[in-house]
Enzyme design. Sequence first.
Site, PDB file in Angstrom:
ATOM      1  N   HIS A 174      26.580 -13.945 -22.055  1.00  0.00           N
ATOM      2  CA  HIS A 174      26.722 -14.130 -20.608  1.00  0.00           C
ATOM      3  C   HIS A 174      27.448 -12.950 -19.975  1.00  0.00           C
ATOM      4  CE1 HIS A 174      30.335 -15.829 -22.526  1.00  0.00           C
ATOM      5  NE2 HIS A 174      30.975 -15.366 -21.476  1.00  0.00           N
ATOM      6  N   ASN A 198      19.430 -15.222 -28.935  1.00  0.00           N
ATOM      7  CA  ASN A 198      20.734 -15.390 -29.544  1.00  0.00           C
ATOM      8  C   ASN A 198      20.926 -16.855 -29.934  1.00  0.00           C
ATOM      9  OD1 ASN A 198      23.419 -15.687 -30.098  1.00  0.00           O
ATOM     10  ND2 ASN A 198      24.099 -15.335 -27.992  1.00  0.00           N
ATOM     11  N   TYR A 246      22.422  -4.324 -19.873  1.00  0.00           N
ATOM     12  CA  TYR A 246      21.397  -4.254 -20.905  1.00  0.00           C
ATOM     13  C   TYR A 246      21.174  -2.796 -21.301  1.00  0.00           C
ATOM     14  CZ  TYR A 246      20.497  -9.052 -19.519  1.00  0.00           C
ATOM     15  OH  TYR A 246      20.638 -10.388 -19.240  1.00  0.00           O
TER      16      TYR A 246
END
Length: 151
Positions: free
Chosen positions: A122, A113, A90
Amino acid sequence: MEIETTWGSIVVELLDGKVAGCTLPFLSTQPDQPFSIANGGDDPVSAFVAAVFSGKNARLPALAELKGTGFQQQVWREIAKIPSGQIKTYGELAAAIGSPKAARAVGSACGRNPVPLFIPCHRVKGANAQLGGFSAGLPWKRLLLEVEDAT
DNA sequence: GGCGCCGTCTTCT
DNA sequence: AGAAGACGGCGCC
């Protein structure tokens, strides 16, 4: 359209032949049954989905315009560039966008999303190898990371 | 290693 | 305005 798997059916919304949405059945725990996907689609969409679940890279089908804020669009665009088998954090995504400290905001964007699998959210983990979360439940995320050999 | 607190940024009430 | 979230880092046990 709908794609059958042993973990439930994956629903893909098409608009004008373009992918506009994707929904996976929510799983809070990993099913006892091993995952397998019904093959059969010769269309680009099911081919892509099948490829994703076998850990292979495939050309992304045409996506409809994704509705979201400017920030979210940036995040999704960035995520879309992650190839199969690769992991980003992230924080890295946040930095790529220009706000290194906005990791948390990036996580939020991932969760919203509209097309998981097509935008490979993922493949995004926390900085310390944490899994974070997944809109349809972590079992999916684990499965995908496993087939991509990117755990 | 595990837990909790605080800083940070965007989005939803 | 206020609260919350798929984070990150640091300090503490």
